[in-house]
Design a protein around this motif. Sequence first.
Motif, PDB file in Angstrom:
ATOM      1  N   ASP A  50     101.218  32.257  70.298  1.00 20.37           N
ATOM      2  CA  ASP A  50     102.581  32.179  69.772  1.00 20.37           C
ATOM      3  C   ASP A  50     102.571  32.494  68.281  1.00 20.37           C
ATOM      4  OD1 ASP A  50     103.755  31.336  72.212  1.00 20.37           O
ATOM      5  OD2 ASP A  50     103.046  29.307  71.845  1.00 20.37           O
ATOM      6  N   VAL A  51     103.526  33.311  67.845  1.00 17.36           N
ATOM      7  CA  VAL A  51     103.686  33.678  66.442  1.00 17.36           C
ATOM      8  C   VAL A  51     104.981  33.035  65.960  1.00 17.36           C
ATOM      9  CG1 VAL A  51     103.966  35.581  64.817  1.00 17.36           C
ATOM     10  CG2 VAL A  51     102.430  35.828  66.797  1.00 17.36           C
ATOM     11  N   VAL A  52     104.864  32.153  64.960  1.00 16.67           N
ATOM     12  CA  VAL A  52     106.003  31.362  64.493  1.00 16.67           C
ATOM     13  C   VAL A  52     106.218  31.617  62.998  1.00 16.67           C
ATOM     14  CG1 VAL A  52     106.958  29.044  64.257  1.00 16.67           C
ATOM     15  CG2 VAL A  52     105.473  29.581  66.203  1.00 16.67           C
ATOM     16  N   HIS A  53     107.429  32.070  62.651  1.00 20.46           N
ATOM     17  CA  HIS A  53     107.804  32.211  61.241  1.00 20.46           C
ATOM     18  C   HIS A  53     108.139  30.817  60.727  1.00 20.46           C
ATOM     19  CE1 HIS A  53     110.577  32.864  57.866  1.00 20.46           C
ATOM     20  NE2 HIS A  53     109.820  33.923  57.631  1.00 20.46           N
ATOM     21  N   GLU A  54     107.464  30.410  59.655  1.00 23.52           N
ATOM     22  CA  GLU A  54     107.690  29.057  59.150  1.00 23.52           C
ATOM     23  C   GLU A  54     108.636  29.009  57.955  1.00 23.52           C
ATOM     24  OE1 GLU A  54     104.314  26.551  59.044  1.00 23.52           O
ATOM     25  OE2 GLU A  54     104.185  26.729  61.212  1.00 23.52           O
ATOM     26  N   GLU A  55     108.444  29.913  57.004  1.00 23.78           N
ATOM     27  CA  GLU A  55     109.381  29.951  55.877  1.00 23.78           C
ATOM     28  C   GLU A  55     109.285  31.287  55.169  1.00 23.78           C
ATOM     29  OE1 GLU A  55     107.329  27.811  52.104  1.00 23.78           O
ATOM     30  OE2 GLU A  55     107.975  26.448  53.679  1.00 23.78           O
ATOM     31  N   GLY A  56     110.350  31.619  54.480  1.00 26.43           N
ATOM     32  CA  GLY A  56     110.397  32.885  53.761  1.00 26.43           C
ATOM     33  C   GLY A  56     111.009  32.709  52.390  1.00 26.43           C
ATOM     34  N   THR A  57     110.685  33.640  51.508  1.00 28.10           N
ATOM     35  CA  THR A  57     111.168  33.593  50.139  1.00 28.10           C
ATOM     36  C   THR A  57     111.572  34.996  49.708  1.00 28.10           C
ATOM     37  OG1 THR A  57     109.563  31.848  49.646  1.00 28.10           O
ATOM     38  CG2 THR A  57     110.540  32.965  47.771  1.00 28.10           C
ATOM     39  N   THR A  69     110.392  40.506  50.431  1.00 30.68           N
ATOM     40  CA  THR A  69     110.434  39.113  50.862  1.00 30.68           C
ATOM     41  C   THR A  69     109.023  38.701  51.268  1.00 30.68           C
ATOM     42  OG1 THR A  69     111.044  39.803  53.092  1.00 30.68           O
ATOM     43  CG2 THR A  69     112.840  39.135  51.630  1.00 30.68           C
ATOM     44  N   SER A  70     108.720  37.428  51.094  1.00 29.99           N
ATOM     45  CA  SER A  70     107.409  36.886  51.450  1.00 29.99           C
ATOM     46  C   SER A  70     107.607  35.864  52.558  1.00 29.99           C
ATOM     47  CB  SER A  70     106.769  36.215  50.222  1.00 29.99           C
ATOM     48  OG  SER A  70     105.525  35.651  50.555  1.00 29.99           O
ATOM     49  N   HIS A  71     106.707  35.875  53.551  1.00 24.84           N
ATOM     50  CA  HIS A  71     106.876  35.032  54.728  1.00 24.84           C
ATOM     51  C   HIS A  71     105.576  34.349  55.112  1.00 24.84           C
ATOM     52  CE1 HIS A  71     110.746  36.946  55.314  1.00 24.84           C
ATOM     53  NE2 HIS A  71     110.127  38.045  54.913  1.00 24.84           N
ATOM     54  N   GLU A  72     105.678  33.054  55.406  1.00 23.70           N
ATOM     55  CA  GLU A  72     104.539  32.323  55.955  1.00 23.70           C
ATOM     56  C   GLU A  72     104.693  32.302  57.465  1.00 23.70           C
ATOM     57  OE1 GLU A  72     103.828  28.510  54.207  1.00 23.70           O
ATOM     58  OE2 GLU A  72     103.919  29.342  52.180  1.00 23.70           O
ATOM     59  N   ILE A  73     103.664  32.781  58.140  1.00 26.08           N
ATOM     60  CA  ILE A  73     103.673  32.895  59.590  1.00 26.08           C
ATOM     61  C   ILE A  73     102.421  32.230  60.129  1.00 26.08           C
ATOM     62  CG2 ILE A  73     103.563  34.544  61.515  1.00 26.08           C
ATOM     63  CD1 ILE A  73     105.098  36.514  59.679  1.00 26.08           C
ATOM     64  N   ARG A  74     102.593  31.465  61.191  1.00 26.75           N
ATOM     65  CA  ARG A  74     101.459  30.792  61.822  1.00 26.75           C
ATOM     66  C   ARG A  74     101.280  31.350  63.233  1.00 26.75           C
ATOM     67  NH1 ARG A  74      99.770  25.582  59.945  1.00 26.75           N
ATOM     68  NH2 ARG A  74     101.822  25.565  59.016  1.00 26.75           N
ATOM     69  N   ILE A  75     100.042  31.676  63.560  1.00 31.02           N
ATOM     70  CA  ILE A  75      99.690  32.157  64.899  1.00 31.02           C
ATOM     71  C   ILE A  75      98.938  31.030  65.592  1.00 31.02           C
ATOM     72  CG2 ILE A  75      98.407  33.866  66.237  1.00 31.02           C
ATOM     73  CD1 ILE A  75      98.534  35.652  63.651  1.00 31.02           C
ATOM     74  N   TYR A  76      99.473  30.586  66.722  1.00 37.68           N
ATOM     75  CA  TYR A  76      98.827  29.529  67.503  1.00 37.68           C
ATOM     76  C   TYR A  76      98.122  30.140  68.704  1.00 37.68           C
ATOM     77  CZ  TYR A  76     101.691  26.102  65.028  1.00 37.68           C
ATOM     78  OH  TYR A  76     102.287  25.328  64.067  1.00 37.68           O
ATOM     79  N   VAL A  77      96.877  29.739  68.919  1.00 35.55           N
ATOM     80  CA  VAL A  77      96.135  30.091  70.128  1.00 35.55           C
ATOM     81  C   VAL A  77      95.925  28.776  70.869  1.00 35.55           C
ATOM     82  CG1 VAL A  77      93.994  31.046  71.061  1.00 35.55           C
ATOM     83  CG2 VAL A  77      94.985  32.004  68.959  1.00 35.55           C
TER      84      VAL A  77
END
Length: 150
Positions: A50-57, A69-77
């Motif tokens: 799963d790829v989840v966008h957590e926050e952006g600036t 824009t800058s984005h923090e994204i977390r990939i869950y396995v």
Amino acid sequence: MAATIAPEVEAAQSIVDRINGSTTYALEVVAQRQEVIVDHLEEVSELRVDVVHEEGTQLEDTLNVEDRTSHEIRIYVRSKVSDMTPDSIDPLKLLTRQIFQQVNNYDSADSRVKVWQCDVEPRQAADKELLRQHGIFVAAIMLRAEVEPS
């Protein structure tokens, strides 16, 4: 030019496409973009990426109306494991590493999405507590991507 896709959607979808487009590993499922933070205790019956966008600036690099824009994204396995043997867990650790290598320093073909930082979170590189208590392998890769203005 007017935006046709939100930058956070473009960033996350580009990462999903990069994961799914790899020829260096065989992904049993298709990675998916999710809107919500993944609950590790939900029923996991098969491998999930799963790829989840957590926050952006919105970056303010120039005096233009719109900047990158800058984005923090977390990939869950995540995967349910039947036993705690290396035969069950080692392939999941390898897959996590291969996905990390696939997205680390990624630059999309059109140069709109670039990954600037990519880390396997130490506290979640195979979360031992979830593995022991619930038989669920969970690892996370955190990255920061930037999207060029439209």
